[in-house]
Design a protein around this motif. Structure first.
Motif, PDB file in Angstrom:
ATOM      1  N   ILE A   1     -14.769  10.294  12.148  1.00 23.64           N
ATOM      2  CA  ILE A   1     -14.572  11.977  12.050  1.00 23.64           C
ATOM      3  C   ILE A   1     -13.317  12.223  11.482  1.00 23.64           C
ATOM      4  CG2 ILE A   1     -16.127  12.550  14.270  1.00 23.64           C
ATOM      5  CD1 ILE A   1     -13.591  12.710  15.593  1.00 23.64           C
ATOM      6  N   ALA A   2     -13.350  13.642  11.105  1.00 27.51           N
ATOM      7  CA  ALA A   2     -12.050  14.049  10.219  1.00 27.51           C
ATOM      8  C   ALA A   2     -10.950  14.220  11.323  1.00 27.51           C
ATOM      9  CB  ALA A   2     -12.416  15.316   9.471  1.00 27.51           C
ATOM     10  N   THR A   3      -9.871  13.613  10.738  1.00 31.19           N
ATOM     11  CA  THR A   3      -8.540  13.957  11.717  1.00 31.19           C
ATOM     12  C   THR A   3      -7.472  14.677  10.961  1.00 31.19           C
ATOM     13  OG1 THR A   3      -7.635  11.915  11.137  1.00 31.19           O
ATOM     14  CG2 THR A   3      -8.877  11.893  13.191  1.00 31.19           C
ATOM     15  N   GLY A   4      -7.840  15.159   9.606  1.00 30.49           N
ATOM     16  CA  GLY A   4      -6.803  15.964   9.101  1.00 30.49           C
ATOM     17  C   GLY A   4      -7.498  16.147   7.875  1.00 30.49           C
ATOM     18  N   PRO A   5      -6.985  16.791   6.596  1.00 33.16           N
ATOM     19  CA  PRO A   5      -7.466  16.922   5.473  1.00 33.16           C
ATOM     20  C   PRO A   5      -7.673  15.503   4.585  1.00 33.16           C
ATOM     21  CG  PRO A   5      -5.343  17.847   5.404  1.00 33.16           C
ATOM     22  CD  PRO A   5      -5.373  17.479   6.792  1.00 33.16           C
ATOM     23  N   ASP A   6      -8.862  15.248   4.416  1.00 34.57           N
ATOM     24  CA  ASP A   6      -9.291  14.104   3.591  1.00 34.57           C
ATOM     25  C   ASP A   6      -8.690  12.988   4.442  1.00 34.57           C
ATOM     26  OD1 ASP A   6     -10.730  12.886   1.590  1.00 34.57           O
ATOM     27  OD2 ASP A   6      -9.169  12.701   0.463  1.00 34.57           O
ATOM     28  N   HIS A   7      -8.886  12.982   5.638  1.00 32.92           N
ATOM     29  CA  HIS A   7      -8.256  11.677   6.590  1.00 32.92           C
ATOM     30  C   HIS A   7      -9.368  11.608   7.665  1.00 32.92           C
ATOM     31  CE1 HIS A   7      -4.430  10.222   8.744  1.00 32.92           C
ATOM     32  NE2 HIS A   7      -5.662   9.421   8.964  1.00 32.92           N
ATOM     33  N   PHE A   8      -9.976  10.555   7.888  1.00 32.39           N
ATOM     34  CA  PHE A   8     -10.875  10.347   8.990  1.00 32.39           C
ATOM     35  C   PHE A   8     -10.517   8.997   9.643  1.00 32.39           C
ATOM     36  CE2 PHE A   8     -12.804  12.153   5.067  1.00 32.39           C
ATOM     37  CZ  PHE A   8     -13.526  13.237   5.394  1.00 32.39           C
TER      38      PHE A   8
ATOM     39  N   SER B   1       0.280   8.860   2.724  1.00 29.90           N
ATOM     40  CA  SER B   1       1.255   9.583   3.456  1.00 29.90           C
ATOM     41  C   SER B   1       1.026   9.974   4.628  1.00 29.90           C
ATOM     42  CB  SER B   1       2.089  10.447   2.452  1.00 29.90           C
ATOM     43  OG  SER B   1       1.194  11.636   2.173  1.00 29.90           O
ATOM     44  N   ALA B   2      -0.151  10.637   4.821  1.00 29.59           N
ATOM     45  CA  ALA B   2      -0.709  11.033   6.288  1.00 29.59           C
ATOM     46  C   ALA B   2      -0.992   9.789   7.196  1.00 29.59           C
ATOM     47  CB  ALA B   2      -1.853  11.898   6.164  1.00 29.59           C
ATOM     48  N   LEU B   3      -1.880   8.854   6.506  1.00 29.44           N
ATOM     49  CA  LEU B   3      -2.167   7.658   7.210  1.00 29.44           C
ATOM     50  C   LEU B   3      -0.865   6.953   7.964  1.00 29.44           C
ATOM     51  CD1 LEU B   3      -5.104   5.472   6.888  1.00 29.44           C
ATOM     52  CD2 LEU B   3      -2.831   4.300   6.512  1.00 29.44           C
ATOM     53  N   PHE B   4       0.144   6.824   6.985  1.00 28.22           N
ATOM     54  CA  PHE B   4       1.251   5.953   7.433  1.00 28.22           C
ATOM     55  C   PHE B   4       2.251   6.926   8.377  1.00 28.22           C
ATOM     56  CE2 PHE B   4       1.869   2.034   5.462  1.00 28.22           C
ATOM     57  CZ  PHE B   4       0.576   1.924   4.746  1.00 28.22           C
ATOM     58  N   ALA B   5       2.209   8.068   8.464  1.00 27.86           N
ATOM     59  CA  ALA B   5       3.244   9.058   9.070  1.00 27.86           C
ATOM     60  C   ALA B   5       2.478   9.311  10.474  1.00 27.86           C
ATOM     61  CB  ALA B   5       3.213  10.314   8.404  1.00 27.86           C
TER      62      ALA B   5
ATOM     63  N   VAL C   1       0.778  -1.333  -0.122  1.00 30.27           N
ATOM     64  CA  VAL C   1       0.092   0.028   0.049  1.00 30.27           C
ATOM     65  C   VAL C   1       0.889   1.262   0.081  1.00 30.27           C
ATOM     66  CG1 VAL C   1      -1.642   1.291   1.389  1.00 30.27           C
ATOM     67  CG2 VAL C   1      -1.869  -1.260   1.357  1.00 30.27           C
ATOM     68  N   ALA C   2       1.866   1.194   0.820  1.00 31.49           N
ATOM     69  CA  ALA C   2       2.725   2.408   0.985  1.00 31.49           C
ATOM     70  C   ALA C   2       3.383   2.948  -0.489  1.00 31.49           C
ATOM     71  CB  ALA C   2       3.796   2.116   2.112  1.00 31.49           C
ATOM     72  N   GLU C   3       3.879   1.705  -0.946  1.00 27.51           N
ATOM     73  CA  GLU C   3       4.530   1.914  -2.444  1.00 27.51           C
ATOM     74  C   GLU C   3       3.634   2.412  -3.418  1.00 27.51           C
ATOM     75  OE1 GLU C   3       7.082  -0.678  -3.797  1.00 27.51           O
ATOM     76  OE2 GLU C   3       8.685  -0.290  -2.608  1.00 27.51           O
ATOM     77  N   THR C   4       2.414   1.954  -3.452  1.00 25.54           N
ATOM     78  CA  THR C   4       1.414   2.044  -4.673  1.00 25.54           C
ATOM     79  C   THR C   4       0.142   3.065  -4.470  1.00 25.54           C
ATOM     80  OG1 THR C   4       2.022  -0.283  -4.628  1.00 25.54           O
ATOM     81  CG2 THR C   4       0.404   0.458  -6.418  1.00 25.54           C
ATOM     82  N   CYS C   5      -0.332   3.146  -3.508  1.00 27.51           N
ATOM     83  CA  CYS C   5      -1.691   3.908  -3.357  1.00 27.51           C
ATOM     84  C   CYS C   5      -1.476   5.330  -2.951  1.00 27.51           C
ATOM     85  CB  CYS C   5      -2.655   2.865  -2.133  1.00 27.51           C
ATOM     86  SG  CYS C   5      -2.687   1.553  -2.634  1.00 27.51           S
ATOM     87  N   ASP C   6      -2.533   6.035  -3.463  1.00 24.82           N
ATOM     88  CA  ASP C   6      -2.469   7.392  -3.121  1.00 24.82           C
ATOM     89  C   ASP C   6      -3.300   7.563  -1.998  1.00 24.82           C
ATOM     90  OD1 ASP C   6      -1.615   8.243  -5.894  1.00 24.82           O
ATOM     91  OD2 ASP C   6      -3.776   7.700  -6.469  1.00 24.82           O
ATOM     92  N   ASN C   7      -4.651   6.872  -1.668  1.00 32.39           N
ATOM     93  CA  ASN C   7      -5.241   6.803  -0.549  1.00 32.39           C
ATOM     94  C   ASN C   7      -5.331   5.433  -0.066  1.00 32.39           C
ATOM     95  OD1 ASN C   7      -6.136   9.507  -0.328  1.00 32.39           O
ATOM     96  ND2 ASN C   7      -7.105   9.114  -2.330  1.00 32.39           N
ATOM     97  N   THR C   8      -5.420   5.415   1.290  1.00 37.56           N
ATOM     98  CA  THR C   8      -5.759   3.914   1.863  1.00 37.56           C
ATOM     99  C   THR C   8      -6.847   4.036   2.729  1.00 37.56           C
ATOM    100  OG1 THR C   8      -3.310   4.013   2.068  1.00 37.56           O
ATOM    101  CG2 THR C   8      -4.350   2.532   3.439  1.00 37.56           C
ATOM    102  N   MET C   9      -7.480   2.883   2.690  1.00 38.52           N
ATOM    103  CA  MET C   9      -8.873   2.719   3.672  1.00 38.52           C
ATOM    104  C   MET C   9      -8.494   1.553   4.425  1.00 38.52           C
ATOM    105  SD  MET C   9     -12.588   2.591   2.896  1.00 38.52           S
ATOM    106  CE  MET C   9     -12.962   1.148   1.731  1.00 38.52           C
ATOM    107  N   VAL C  10      -8.390   1.427   5.820  1.00 33.93           N
ATOM    108  CA  VAL C  10      -8.115   0.478   6.570  1.00 33.93           C
ATOM    109  C   VAL C  10      -9.419  -0.151   6.967  1.00 33.93           C
ATOM    110  CG1 VAL C  10      -7.032  -0.614   8.624  1.00 33.93           C
ATOM    111  CG2 VAL C  10      -5.911   1.454   7.336  1.00 33.93           C
ATOM    112  N   LEU C  11      -9.824  -1.694   6.851  1.00 37.51           N
ATOM    113  CA  LEU C  11     -11.068  -2.369   7.378  1.00 37.51           C
ATOM    114  C   LEU C  11     -10.794  -2.981   8.426  1.00 37.51           C
ATOM    115  CD1 LEU C  11     -12.719  -3.554   4.061  1.00 37.51           C
ATOM    116  CD2 LEU C  11     -13.217  -1.549   5.342  1.00 37.51           C
ATOM    117  N   TYR C  12     -11.346  -2.909   9.352  1.00 39.53           N
ATOM    118  CA  TYR C  12     -11.430  -3.959  10.761  1.00 39.53           C
ATOM    119  C   TYR C  12     -12.748  -4.435  10.901  1.00 39.53           C
ATOM    120  CZ  TYR C  12     -10.283  -5.959  15.082  1.00 39.53           C
ATOM    121  OH  TYR C  12      -9.924  -6.859  15.823  1.00 39.53           O
TER     122      TYR C  12
END
Lengths: 347, 337
Positions: free
Chosen positions: A313-320, A246-250, A224-235
């Protein structure tokens, strides 16, 4: 349901719920998943086995035909509602507008026909072209996908090709009608790392060469880190976190994402004495706890987590994130393994 | 390859071959001349891509698959030519953990029965048959060692998750207090969060019981986490062996360098290295000379003709089978793309 869909979104999924019947009950395997996928975007869908990644993808394609399954919510693809669309209409979209790559290219191809025959067939199913025209396109596609000697390879049977070549042929078949959406379900899981690197590079290049949007399903955070622009984590069938990769990983906002990233053994930098593992295992969908599904394993769990579903809820720009912590003003510590980030050279 | 010093290696492998005969007089050399030794209490990781022979090697070490030629010395004793009957008492000192936690447990037997079986078959240290009370106590101990509740003993394999089943397999492997455990991809079927738990369990047991592991896996990060030393295999042969961090951070073999560079890191913004081209050649007709020359970016004519042998490049035990090993500086830059 969605009235004001932004024009840039190719795919807009709202509150998708897929329930399977078991012992007289309907069990939501996918439980209220919402996301949008923009044009020429690569979205990574990550989660552990049983988190509902593949079921989500199959539901998008209308490919779940187990008896008694209920699919509710809305999947809007280019202003067309896919949920409840008759199979006959869906069949025109599938393969032409939306294509899918599976994990195991050996079982996705028919073993009794040549690779070329199968790709020709897909082209001829959607477009009125002659056999020769279809074959010419097949050979060109195979060549574009980096298959050596495409003319001869087209006349080979799936078992005669290596895993990497089969996956290239699979991608060629998926792209044969220039789909605007490509769903890749664990496309590199069955491959060795050196071949995986080649296939990931090919998938990244499709955005530019074929103007495709890609939904990449994987369990590998590295991919994911190498390939994707956005990431969605399912649980456990629900979205835990969504954000720019980048925001999600950092700085992950959900304790599950943070725990998942921390539990990967590092390849660079110092070796931790023990891996910070997440205790326990994901719950079965039929015994999902009340409130947040992650709460029994979460080090930050408290009463608010076990009573009601966490807010998304939003925790950053386009980050939930679906977690009470950001709302309560206790954001997670930034990435535990900071040394890894520091060590990496600037691109 | 023999390590001198006060303690003797627990396992000494000399020039091991495993060849499978195929139709039309073809031969598949799954293990093609492998030599190494492992000291007691050491963890040796074996990595490589599928088909490189790492699993066959693991099975040959315990004589689960008979080797074609070569020697495996376990505590100084050659086990390759021992008849099964003589080998059986030694079997309790070497055990194996497999990848598929479900397939390795009989689905129709309770966990307690599965774990008691080796204790019933093998006599205790004094050579006496174990009493049922002794077996029951040992089962309790084992459950505690692998952090499972004792109630698990009365349940069946299908009632457990993959991670728990792997704990049961580990409990069975350590039941007879072995010295050596060969683990073949023990965590690759598990999800990352569970995988970390099992890796920690392996590490804890190793310290607690003074075990020696041969840890076979395709995931270099997993192998590095647990191993003191790492051996990299390519088409049936070890191409590089040495201290885990030295091999993975300053690889001397171009294949190791390409392998470590190709692994996707869970970090964004990294420069992507140029991936290795092509596929692993078929082990049935492997390339002449250096087996890696068909994919090697530094290939020269000598590589096509002469098969390189494993030779030391420094005095730390770092060995490589390459005519033109990478210098530490060059390999570090290669790895970082």
């Amino acid at each position: 349901m969605p009235a004001n869909m932004p024009p840039s979104a190719l795919l807009d999924v709202r509150n998708l719920r897929v329930s399977f019947p078991a012992r007289g009950q309907m069990i939501p395997i996918v439980d209220g998943v919402s996301f949008t996928l923009n044009h020429q975007d690569i979205l990574g869908l990550v989660g552990e086995s049983g988190s509902g990644k593949s079921v989500t993808a199959l539901a998008l394609m209308g490919l779940i035909d187990a008896p008694g399954v209920q699919v509710t919510g809305s999947v809007c693809f280019r202003d067309q509602e896919l949920v409840g669309m008759p199979q006959k209409k869906l069949r025109h979209l599938r393969g032409k507008e939306i294509a899918m790559i599976f994990q195991d290219p050996m079982t996705a191809f028919t073993p009794v026909y040549t690779i070329g025959w199968q790709i020709d067939e897909q082209i001829r199913a959607h477009e009125r072209v002659s056999r020769q025209q279809a074959r010419a396109r097949t050979v060109k596609l195979l060549g574009d996908m980096g298959v050596p000697d495409p003319e001869r390879t087209a006349n080979r049977y799936p078992h005669q090709l290596s895993g990497g070549l089969r996956q290239r042929a699979m991608i060629a078949m998926a792209l044969s009608c220039n789909p605007s959406l490509l769903i890749a379900d664990e496309p590199t899981t069955a491959l060795d790392v050196t071949v995986q690197a080649q296939i990931l590079e090919l998938i990244r290049s499709l955005r530019d060469t074929h103007h495709s949007s890609i939904l990449l399903i994987t369990h590998d955070m590295g991919v994911v880190a190498e390939t994707c622009d956005n990431t969605m984590v399912l649980y456990s069938g629900r979205v835990a976190e969504y954000g720019p990769t980048s925001a999600l990983f950092a700085s992950p906002s959900h304790p599950y994402t943070a725990g998942l990233l921390a539990s990967i053994p590092p390849l660079d930098g110092p070796r931790p004495l023990r891996l910070p593992a997440i205790a326990g295992a994901p719950p079965l969908p039929q015994n999902r706890p009340a409130g947040c599904a992650f709460s029994p394993r979460c080090p930050y769990a408290h009463t608010a987590c076990t009573t009601a579903l966490p807010p998304y809820i939003a925790t950053g720009p386009d980050h939930f994130a679906a977690c009470v912590l950001p709302q309560e003003g206790t954001p997670l510590p930034t990435r535990i393994r900071n040394e890894l980030v520091q060590e990496s050279p600037q691109p | 390859m023999k390590t001198s010093g006060k303690s003797a290696p627990i396992l000494d492998v000399c020039d091991l071959y495993k060849t499978y005969r195929l139709p039309r007089r073809q031969e598949l050399k799954a293990v093609d001349g492998v030599s190494f030794s492992v000291m007691p209490g050491e963890v040796l990781g074996i990595v490589g891509e599928s088909g490189c022979g790492k699993s066959t090697l693991g099975r040959c070490l315990l004589k689960l698959t008979p080797a074609t030629s070569g020697q495996v010395l376990f505590e100084g004793r050659d086990i390759t030519h021992l008849p099964e009957r003589t080998l059986r008492p030694l079997r309790q000192r070497m055990q194996m953990v497999f990848q598929d936690s479900y397939a390795s447990l009989n689905p129709r037997r309770r966990i307690g029965d599965l774990l008691a079986e080796p204790l019933k078959v093998h006599p205790d240290a004094q050579g006496h048959k174990r009493s049922s009370a002794a077996i029951a106590t040992r089962l309790q101990e084992l459950m505690e060692l692998v952090s499972l509740p004792t109630t698990a003993l009365a349940r069946y394999p299908h009632e457990f998750s993959g991670g728990q089943r792997q704990r049961i397999n580990i409990a069975r492997a350590i039941a007879l207090s072995p010295q050596l455990i060969v683990a073949d991809e023990p965590v690759s079927a598990l999800d990352v969060s569970v995988q970390a738990q099992i890796i920690n369990l392996f590490a804890d047991l190793q310290k607690q019981l003074g075990l020696t592991y041969i840890f076979i896996a395709h995931d270099l990060a997993v192998v590095r986490q647990i191993s003191n030393r790492v051996a990299v295999m390519y088409l049936g042969r070890i191409v590089e062996i040495g201290d885990a961090d030295a091999v993975l951070h300053t690889p001397a073999h171009p294949y190791t360098a390409a392998l470590t560079a190709a692994i996707p890191r869970p970090v964004t913004g990294l420069a992507r290295p140029v991936p290795l081209q092509g596929d692993v050649p078929s082990p049935i007709n492997r390339p002449s000379g250096c087996r890696f020359h068909t994919r090697c970016p530094y290939m020269q004519t000598r590589c096509q003709e002469e098969d390189p042998i494993l030779h030391p490049i420094d005095d730390s035990g770092h060995e490589v089978a390459c005519h033109f090993p990478l210098s530490p500086v060059a390999s570090a830059t290669h790895c970082n793309g």
